[in-house]
Design an enzyme around this catalytic site. Structure first.
Site, PDB file in Angstrom:
ATOM      1  N   CYS A   1       5.766  46.984  97.441  1.00  0.00           N
ATOM      2  CA  CYS A   1       6.055  46.342  98.791  1.00  0.00           C
ATOM      3  C   CYS A   1       4.597  45.719  99.132  1.00  0.00           C
ATOM      4  O   CYS A   1       3.561  45.906  98.718  1.00  0.00           O
ATOM      5  CB  CYS A   1       6.773  46.875  99.829  1.00  0.00           C
ATOM      6  SG  CYS A   1       5.853  48.336 100.657  1.00  0.00           S
TER       7      CYS A   1
ATOM      8  N   CYS B   1       7.707  41.472  98.186  1.00  0.00           N
ATOM      9  CA  CYS B   1       6.372  41.280  97.711  1.00  0.00           C
ATOM     10  C   CYS B   1       6.504  39.800  97.219  1.00  0.00           C
ATOM     11  O   CYS B   1       5.271  38.948  96.962  1.00  0.00           O
ATOM     12  CB  CYS B   1       5.818  42.046  96.888  1.00  0.00           C
ATOM     13  SG  CYS B   1       6.162  42.203  95.013  1.00  0.00           S
TER      14      CYS B   1
ATOM     15  N   CYS C   1       3.762  39.827  92.303  1.00  0.00           N
ATOM     16  CA  CYS C   1       4.038  40.601  91.342  1.00  0.00           C
ATOM     17  C   CYS C   1       3.798  39.956  90.007  1.00  0.00           C
ATOM     18  O   CYS C   1       4.728  39.032  89.800  1.00  0.00           O
ATOM     19  CB  CYS C   1       5.278  41.406  91.399  1.00  0.00           C
ATOM     20  SG  CYS C   1       5.279  43.014  90.568  1.00  0.00           S
TER      21      CYS C   1
END
Length: 142
Positions: free
Chosen positions: A12, A86, A90
């Protein structure tokens, strides 16, 4: 010879609430059968104290955890990457199973708002564990 432990990374933004609670549940419920990590794309200075309190209510101590920075290596070494808001931060690697859990952000929320998020995370972790670890190997957590 036993199969290698599956590796799960929870991500997160701040690595201070949702991902820390998920890692706490998977560590407790997985009983050492899963490699558990968490990280954030923009880690906070410290873990959310309300997340710590909410987890303590169910017997899981995450007070010794600290937010960690998300690195490409951490993602690449994971079998399953669970993102929690997020976005595109990523990195994507072939062979890694990516999933997104749509969860409210506990940042700035009181304990009454964080409890349902905690309980939703627990439910998702239980389902994940049932999928990646053979039946009969789970641990009990109230």
């Amino acid at each position: 010879m036993s199969a290698p432990r599956p590796s799960v990374l929870f991500v997160c933004v701040h690595n201070a609430g949702r991902s820390q609670m998920a890692a706490g549940f998977l560590t407790a419920l997985g009983g050492g059968r899963v490699e558990v990590r968490s990280a954030g794309s923009a880690p906070a200075e410290a873990i959310n104290p309300v997340a710590v309190e909410a987890m303590a209510e169910v017997g899981i101590d995450i007070s010794d955890q600290a937010p960690k920075i998300l690195t490409p290596d951490t993602v690449e070494r994971s079998d399953v990457v669970i993102t929690m808001g997020c976005g595109d931060a990523c990195p994507v690697f072939p062979g890694v199973d990516y999933r997104d859990w749509a969860l409210a952000d506990p940042a700035g929320q009181g304990i009454d708002a964080v409890r349902p998020i905690r309980d939703q995370i627990r439910s998702l972790v239980v389902d994940l564990l049932a999928e990646i670890v053979p039946a009969g190997t789970e641990q009990s957590v109230r």
